[in-house]
Enzyme design. Structure first.
Site, PDB file in Angstrom:
ATOM      1  N   GLU A 114      24.399  -9.425  -2.973  1.00  8.75           N
ATOM      2  CA  GLU A 114      24.237  -8.059  -2.479  1.00  8.75           C
ATOM      3  C   GLU A 114      25.509  -7.609  -1.754  1.00  8.75           C
ATOM      4  O   GLU A 114      26.065  -6.558  -2.063  1.00  8.75           O
ATOM      5  CB  GLU A 114      23.038  -8.008  -1.530  1.00  8.75           C
ATOM      6  CG  GLU A 114      22.779  -6.636  -0.932  1.00  8.75           C
ATOM      7  CD  GLU A 114      21.701  -6.676   0.136  1.00  8.75           C
ATOM      8  OE1 GLU A 114      21.107  -5.618   0.385  1.00  8.75           O
ATOM      9  OE2 GLU A 114      21.464  -7.749   0.727  1.00  8.75           O
ATOM     10  N   HIS A 115      25.948  -8.387  -0.786  1.00 10.77           N
ATOM     11  CA  HIS A 115      27.189  -8.121  -0.048  1.00 10.77           C
ATOM     12  C   HIS A 115      28.173  -9.256  -0.276  1.00 10.77           C
ATOM     13  O   HIS A 115      27.791 -10.435  -0.225  1.00 10.77           O
ATOM     14  CB  HIS A 115      26.941  -8.036   1.466  1.00 10.77           C
ATOM     15  CG  HIS A 115      25.916  -7.032   1.877  1.00 10.77           C
ATOM     16  ND1 HIS A 115      24.569  -7.336   1.991  1.00 10.77           N
ATOM     17  CD2 HIS A 115      26.041  -5.727   2.227  1.00 10.77           C
ATOM     18  CE1 HIS A 115      23.912  -6.264   2.380  1.00 10.77           C
ATOM     19  NE2 HIS A 115      24.772  -5.272   2.529  1.00 10.77           N
ATOM     20  N   SER A 123      17.843  -9.321   2.313  1.00 11.69           N
ATOM     21  CA  SER A 123      19.300  -9.194   2.395  1.00 11.69           C
ATOM     22  C   SER A 123      20.012 -10.520   2.113  1.00 11.69           C
ATOM     23  O   SER A 123      19.492 -11.596   2.389  1.00 11.69           O
ATOM     24  CB  SER A 123      19.709  -8.705   3.785  1.00 11.69           C
ATOM     25  OG  SER A 123      19.264  -7.397   3.995  1.00 11.69           O
ATOM     26  N   GLU A 165      16.738   7.369 -44.484  1.00 11.68           N
ATOM     27  CA  GLU A 165      15.697   6.788 -43.638  1.00 11.68           C
ATOM     28  C   GLU A 165      14.299   7.074 -44.159  1.00 11.68           C
ATOM     29  O   GLU A 165      13.303   6.627 -43.573  1.00 11.68           O
ATOM     30  CB  GLU A 165      15.833   7.316 -42.204  1.00 11.68           C
ATOM     31  CG  GLU A 165      17.091   6.800 -41.499  1.00 11.68           C
ATOM     32  CD  GLU A 165      17.130   7.182 -40.028  1.00 11.68           C
ATOM     33  OE1 GLU A 165      16.308   8.024 -39.607  1.00 11.68           O
ATOM     34  OE2 GLU A 165      17.967   6.624 -39.301  1.00 11.68           O
ATOM     35  N   GLN A 196      23.644 -10.418   8.213  1.00 13.49           N
ATOM     36  CA  GLN A 196      22.653 -10.198   7.152  1.00 13.49           C
ATOM     37  C   GLN A 196      21.459 -11.126   7.312  1.00 13.49           C
ATOM     38  O   GLN A 196      20.327 -10.750   7.017  1.00 13.49           O
ATOM     39  CB  GLN A 196      23.295 -10.385   5.767  1.00 13.49           C
ATOM     40  CG  GLN A 196      24.367  -9.369   5.436  1.00 13.49           C
ATOM     41  CD  GLN A 196      23.880  -7.935   5.468  1.00 13.49           C
ATOM     42  OE1 GLN A 196      22.716  -7.645   5.244  1.00 13.49           O
ATOM     43  NE2 GLN A 196      24.788  -7.019   5.772  1.00 13.49           N
ATOM     44  N   GLN A 222       0.818  -1.215   0.000  1.00 15.45           N
ATOM     45  CA  GLN A 222       0.000   0.000   0.000  1.00 15.45           C
ATOM     46  C   GLN A 222       0.852   1.265   0.000  1.00 15.45           C
ATOM     47  O   GLN A 222       0.455   2.294  -0.554  1.00 15.45           O
ATOM     48  CB  GLN A 222      -0.986   0.002   1.168  1.00 15.45           C
ATOM     49  CG  GLN A 222      -0.391  -0.084   2.550  1.00 15.45           C
ATOM     50  CD  GLN A 222      -0.253  -1.511   3.062  1.00 15.45           C
ATOM     51  OE1 GLN A 222      -0.060  -2.440   2.289  1.00 15.45           O
ATOM     52  NE2 GLN A 222      -0.362  -1.678   4.368  1.00 15.45           N
ATOM     53  N   ASP A 261      26.881  -0.965   6.052  1.00 18.10           N
ATOM     54  CA  ASP A 261      25.468  -0.790   6.374  1.00 18.10           C
ATOM     55  C   ASP A 261      25.196   0.542   7.060  1.00 18.10           C
ATOM     56  O   ASP A 261      24.081   1.063   6.981  1.00 18.10           O
ATOM     57  CB  ASP A 261      24.990  -1.922   7.282  1.00 18.10           C
ATOM     58  CG  ASP A 261      24.672  -3.194   6.506  1.00 18.10           C
ATOM     59  OD1 ASP A 261      24.664  -3.135   5.264  1.00 18.10           O
ATOM     60  OD2 ASP A 261      24.437  -4.229   7.150  1.00 18.10           O
ATOM     61  N   ASN A 306      10.720  -6.299   1.597  1.00 15.93           N
ATOM     62  CA  ASN A 306      10.548  -7.747   1.429  1.00 15.93           C
ATOM     63  C   ASN A 306      10.075  -8.066   0.020  1.00 15.93           C
ATOM     64  O   ASN A 306       9.974  -7.190  -0.843  1.00 15.93           O
ATOM     65  CB  ASN A 306       9.591  -8.292   2.496  1.00 15.93           C
ATOM     66  CG  ASN A 306       8.194  -7.677   2.395  1.00 15.93           C
ATOM     67  OD1 ASN A 306       7.808  -7.124   1.355  1.00 15.93           O
ATOM     68  ND2 ASN A 306       7.437  -7.750   3.470  1.00 15.93           N
ATOM     69  N   HIS A 309      12.420  15.617 -41.953  1.00 14.24           N
ATOM     70  CA  HIS A 309      13.718  15.795 -41.317  1.00 14.24           C
ATOM     71  C   HIS A 309      14.708  16.454 -42.285  1.00 14.24           C
ATOM     72  O   HIS A 309      15.457  17.363 -41.914  1.00 14.24           O
ATOM     73  CB  HIS A 309      14.289  14.439 -40.864  1.00 14.24           C
ATOM     74  CG  HIS A 309      13.675  13.912 -39.600  1.00 14.24           C
ATOM     75  ND1 HIS A 309      12.357  13.541 -39.518  1.00 14.24           N
ATOM     76  CD2 HIS A 309      14.225  13.692 -38.370  1.00 14.24           C
ATOM     77  CE1 HIS A 309      12.110  13.103 -38.290  1.00 14.24           C
ATOM     78  NE2 HIS A 309      13.223  13.199 -37.572  1.00 14.24           N
ATOM     79  N   HIS A 356      18.196 -10.138   9.215  1.00 15.32           N
ATOM     80  CA  HIS A 356      17.141  -9.345   8.589  1.00 15.32           C
ATOM     81  C   HIS A 356      15.963 -10.215   8.176  1.00 15.32           C
ATOM     82  O   HIS A 356      14.931  -9.700   7.760  1.00 15.32           O
ATOM     83  CB  HIS A 356      17.676  -8.627   7.338  1.00 15.32           C
ATOM     84  CG  HIS A 356      18.569  -7.468   7.641  1.00 15.32           C
ATOM     85  ND1 HIS A 356      18.131  -6.349   8.288  1.00 15.32           N
ATOM     86  CD2 HIS A 356      19.889  -7.262   7.380  1.00 15.32           C
ATOM     87  CE1 HIS A 356      19.123  -5.485   8.406  1.00 15.32           C
ATOM     88  NE2 HIS A 356      20.205  -6.014   7.871  1.00 15.32           N
TER      89      HIS A 356
END
Length: 434
Positions: free
Chosen positions: A324-325, A234, A412, A256, A187, A358, A210, A417, A259
């Site tokens: 990611e890490h 993560s 073209e 990590q 939302q 972080d 998430n 043009h 999380h």
């Protein structure tokens, strides 16, 4: 707790032996689309209904007044305020250094100025509800500030009492966030993308979340810009050997994984007895963790020990995972860092805990997950700017370009043009313009 993958002696490409995240199977696509539709059609009423459904609280007015942000900052203890200020200053300095100034290039009478134009209004998503992430406020809002964005709004889920943690509110005040809404989940993404009766839509949405939040961002891409790649749960890969204490490798996997649930954690090593030591240390650390259940869920579902022949093979596996890490905690770590091609952030040496990144190293900790580091990187100033080009054509520049433009347009089949330059040539000849 960790599944073991033994790649020693394997010949040929290793990627087929590695488990991959199944985003299509995990993403709650139909449910996310329905929630987006509810907000798009129902506006503020839908936001209130969904907040009650998912967060268990009834919030009539989700906007936190600016005076309450200021009070939160003023109420912080000295040590926390100083830590936030130190992180703020480091991050903002780094992001300002990354910002590109306007650049001008002149070729044969045609001058092009490339202007990094900031977005007018951006929306930031900061996870919350059951945990507080003031660091994510800094890591999303300060790149936007360095980019020159004037309107920064932020959404974060309310906690079980219908509030937002004081340290998060204080961080928003410190970073100059003028609007903060107690809205989370799908939302929140919908409110930022489509707007409601009381919330103006934004131009770009940034921030981790998430699988529901990450999927919602993918769904509204095109309605708004989506900064960075798939910034989902993560994940970490630790490449280590006996030069690194086993407890350090273990706790860095946990940092990590806590999380969770969700995410991935990998230990890659070429020393089997060292792998055994790390697993023992890991079990001890998880048992002590205040976030035991979340950490255990991550490690049980997507935690791996990968045995390889040598450091070079470990680098190959890491590049396939595209984490990611990535932490390099082995002998000659700086040498191997240059071989990393796919990772959101790389930490080199035993002192390089991902916690440093972080909180205050400077780059944003909003990083690509689920293998998307193959084609994208961290959230940066560039995500909050668009390149606008100002093209100034002089008469000598027109003369130099005339024949090439006319011939290319003719090739073209684009009649107008070609006419647009031939007409100007005739005007110049007739003295109409000079």
């Amino acid at each position: 707790m960790l599944r073991r993958i033994d790649l020693r002696g394997e010949k040929g490409p290793l990627k087929d032996r590695l488990p991959r995240p199944n985003l299509e199977g995990e993403a709650p696509l139909s449910a996310v689309r329905e929630l987006l539709r509810e907000v798009r059609e129902g506006g503020d009423v839908a936001i209130r209904t969904l907040t009650h459904r998912f967060d268990g609280v009834d919030i009539d007015a989700p906007l936190v007044e600016e005076r309450d942000l200021r009070k939160a900052w003023q109420s912080l203890d000295v040590e926390t305020a100083e830590a936030l200020q130190a992180a703020h200053d480091r991050i903002l300095h780094f992001q300002q250094e990354e910002a590109q100034p306007p650049r001008t290039v002149t070729q044969e009478g045609i001058t092009v100025t490339s202007v990094p134009q900031p977005m007018e209004r951006v929306g930031l998503y900061v996870p919350g509800g059951l945990a507080a992430y003031p660091s994510t406020v800094l890591m999303t809002s300060l790149p936007a500030r360095a980019a020159g964005v004037e309107q920064i709004m932020l959404c974060t889920p309310p906690n079980p009492t219908g509030d937002v943690e004081t340290v998060v509110l204080a961080s928003a005040y410190l970073c100059g966030v003028a609007e903060l809404y107690k809205i989370g989940g799908v939302q929140a993404i919908a409110a930022m993308a489509y707007g409601t009766e009381s919330i103006e839509p934004v131009d770009v949405i940034a921030g981790p979340g998430n699988i529901w939040v990450a999927t919602a961002k993918q769904e509204v891409a095109g309605v708004v810009g989506i900064a960075s790649a798939f910034a989902g749960p993560s994940e970490i890969v630790v490449i280590a050997d006996k030069s690194c204490p086993s407890s350090s490798a273990a706790v860095d996997l946990v940092l990590q994984a806590e999380h969770g649930p969700g995410g991935r954690a990998w230990l890659i090593t070429w020393e089997e007895d060292y792998a055994d030591e790390v697993v023992v240390a890991l079990e001890q650390i998880v048992a002590l963790s205040p976030r035991h259940s979340e950490t255990l869920a991550t490690l049980t579902a997507d935690g791996y020990v990968c045995l390889v022949e040598n450091p070079e093979a470990a680098i190959e596996v890491a590049n396939q995972i595209a984490p990611e890490h990535l932490q390099l905690m082995c002998l000659d770590a700086p040498k191997y860092a240059s071989a990393i091609k796919n990772a959101g952030a790389v930490f080199v040496g035993v002192w390089g805990s991902a916690s440093i990144g972080d909180y205050l190293a400077g780059p944003s900790h909003v990083l690509p997950t689920s293998g998307t580091a193959r084609f994208s990187g961290a959230l940066t100033v560039d995500d909050f700017q668009k390149r606008m080009h100002i093209i100034d054509v002089s008469k000598p520049g027109f003369d130099a370009a005339l024949n090439s433009v006319n011939r290319l347009a003719t090739a073209e089949g684009l009649w107008a043009h070609a006419v647009s330059v031939r007409e100007r040539e005739r005007w110049a000849t007739d003295g109409v313009i000079s």
